[in-house]
Design an enzyme around this catalytic site. Structure first.
Site, PDB file in Angstrom:
ATOM      1  NE  ARG A  39      14.855  27.880 -59.960  1.00 13.64           N
ATOM      2  CZ  ARG A  39      16.037  28.097 -60.526  1.00 13.64           C
ATOM      3  NH1 ARG A  39      16.688  29.226 -60.301  1.00 13.64           N
ATOM      4  NH2 ARG A  39      16.580  27.188 -61.313  1.00 13.64           N
ATOM      5  CE  LYS A  41      15.186  27.259 -64.821  1.00 14.49           C
ATOM      6  NZ  LYS A  41      15.852  28.508 -65.211  1.00 14.49           N
ATOM      7  CD  GLU A 101      15.512  36.884 -65.455  1.00 12.08           C
ATOM      8  OE1 GLU A 101      16.389  36.028 -65.282  1.00 12.08           O
ATOM      9  OE2 GLU A 101      14.310  36.668 -65.248  1.00 12.08           O
TER      10      GLU A 101
HETATM   11  C1  LIG Z   1      17.006  29.331 -65.134  1.00 13.40           C
HETATM   12  C2  LIG Z   1      17.056  30.800 -65.330  1.00 13.40           C
HETATM   13  C3  LIG Z   1      18.045  31.612 -64.740  1.00 13.40           C
HETATM   14  C4  LIG Z   1      19.239  31.060 -64.021  1.00 13.40           C
HETATM   15  O1  LIG Z   1      18.916  30.311 -62.912  1.00 13.40           O
HETATM   16  P1  LIG Z   1      19.976  29.279 -62.312  1.00 13.40           P
HETATM   17  O2  LIG Z   1      19.293  28.713 -61.139  1.00 13.40           O
HETATM   18  O3  LIG Z   1      21.179  30.055 -61.956  1.00 13.40           O
HETATM   19  O4  LIG Z   1      20.270  28.287 -63.393  1.00 13.40           O
HETATM   20  C5  LIG Z   1      17.923  32.985 -64.870  1.00 13.40           C
HETATM   21  N1  LIG Z   1      16.921  33.542 -65.569  1.00 13.40           N
HETATM   22  C6  LIG Z   1      15.985  32.787 -66.177  1.00 13.40           C
HETATM   23  C7  LIG Z   1      14.902  33.470 -66.916  1.00 13.40           C
HETATM   24  C8  LIG Z   1      16.028  31.403 -66.084  1.00 13.40           C
HETATM   25  O5  LIG Z   1      15.113  30.655 -66.702  1.00 13.40           O
END
Ligand SMILES: *Cc1c(COP(=O)(O)O)cnc(C)c1O
Length: 329
Positions: free
Chosen positions: A73, A174, A208
């Site tokens: 990722r 991210k 989300e």
């Molecule tokens: C990090 C994050 C998540 C969750 O990701 P994980 O890999 O499950 O920790 C979901 N949404 C956003 C916007 C994030 O930054």
């Protein structure tokens, strides 16, 4: 236990990318870094990160959870920001050696060592607003954390149909700017509406929250419903894990686009709702506040808590690691 993510293991591994190559791993104090005040990351947001965990195991060892998926990722985030991708072997070595060194500071399960890799653009050129950074720095912080989850805690979510968390083409990266972009809506929801999180549903499309994925569970049909993967939102490793654990426990998995109208109806019919992410693993939602002011109570969390426990058992080495998610130290 100190507040989540405020105390760090005293040293960290760091590598730099200059003239087309990554340096060897250097270990240094995690108290500070030296950076040009003109660094690209500070001015133009060339930053991306990961959030992952290492857990104490039932057999006395320590294991890192889904390391390869986090490496992949970050690679994707780096590509999206035109930053040099981190060499996967270096990334792995840095994390594993960091966990080895910090081993004695890992709290008892379900506490963990929270691992925070960060990749930043270093070019000291303020004229490069429309150019990527050619040099970069990558380092990994480690923070001992307790169980982030508070049983029985109320979680009210504001269902926002108007705003976007971030620009749609950035949703799956991210990257720091996405959190800055969502701050306005998060503050409004908290201060004006008393909601802990915002569920972003641009044009009614349920996506989300600010830092976690959102799932629904139909207890009657034993079915998990969540938004299908698109480039508009973050592809959580925990989301993927919960879906897989759900499949293993006999749940049907329905990854699909659905609207806030579906959401309101389903929750009234008795669907459970939960957030997934590395920090809290899975946290049940207690109510949803809609834009017209109606607050709908979520009726239970039995299935959510069952899925949470099943995933934690794998993370803590109490259940077989059938999907090879653990890297033992
Ligand atoms: C990090 C994050 C998540 C969750 O990701 P994980 O890999 O499950 O920790 C979901 N949404 C956003 C916007 C994030 O930054």
């Amino acid at each position: 236990m100190a507040e989540f993510g405020t105390v760090f293991y005293h040293e960290m591994p760091l590598i730099e990318f200059r003239n087309g190559a990554w340096s060897a791993i250097q270990w240094q104090s995690s108290a500070e870094i030296r950076l040009s005040p003109a660094a690209h990351c500070l001015h133009y947001g060339s930053t991306c990160f990961e959030g992952q965990k290492a857990y104490r195991q039932a057999d006395g060892g320590v294991a890192v959870y889904r390391l390869k998926d986090h490496i992949a990722r970050l690679h994707h985030s780096a590509q999206g920001l035109f930053l040099p991708p981190v060499d996967a072997h270096l990334f792995e070595e840095m994390v594993l050696e960091l966990v080895r060194r910090a081993k004695d500071e890992i709290p008892a399960f379900p506490g963990s060592l929270y691992i925070r890799p960060l990749l930043i653009g270093l070019d000291p050129k303020v004229g490069n607003a429309t150019h990527p950074s050619e040099s970069a720095c990558f380092y990994v912080l480690a923070s001992p954390v307790g169980d982030y989850f508070t049983p029985g805690a109320k979680m009210k979510i504001y269902v926002d149909e108007t705003n976007m968390r971030c620009a749609p083409h950035m949703g799956m990266l991210k990257t720091g700017g996405n959190y800055a972009s969502a701050l306005n809506w998060a503050i409004h929801a908290e201060k004006e509406l008393g909601a802990q999180q915002v569920l972003f549903c641009p044009h009614g499309d349920v996506q989300e929250t600010g830092a976690a994925n959102f799932i629904l569970i139909d207890p009657k049909k034993k079915r998990i419903v969540t938004k299908n993967l698109t480039s508009e939102f973050l592809h959580g490793v925990t989301r993927d894990s919960i879906l897989q654990v759900g499949r293993d426990l006999g749940y049907d998995i329905d990854e699909r686009a659905y609207t806030t109208r579906d959401l309101r109806q389903w929750v009234k019919e008795g669907y459970e709702a939960a957030l997934t992410g590395t920090a809290a693993v899975l946290a049940p939602v207690s109510s949803l506040l809609f834009e017209d002011g109606e607050e709908v109570q979520v009726q239970g969390s039995e299935h959510a808590m069952k899925l949470r426990a099943a995933l934690l058992d794998i993370q803590g080495g109490k259940a077989p690691d059938t999907h090879h998610w653990l890297t033992k130290i």
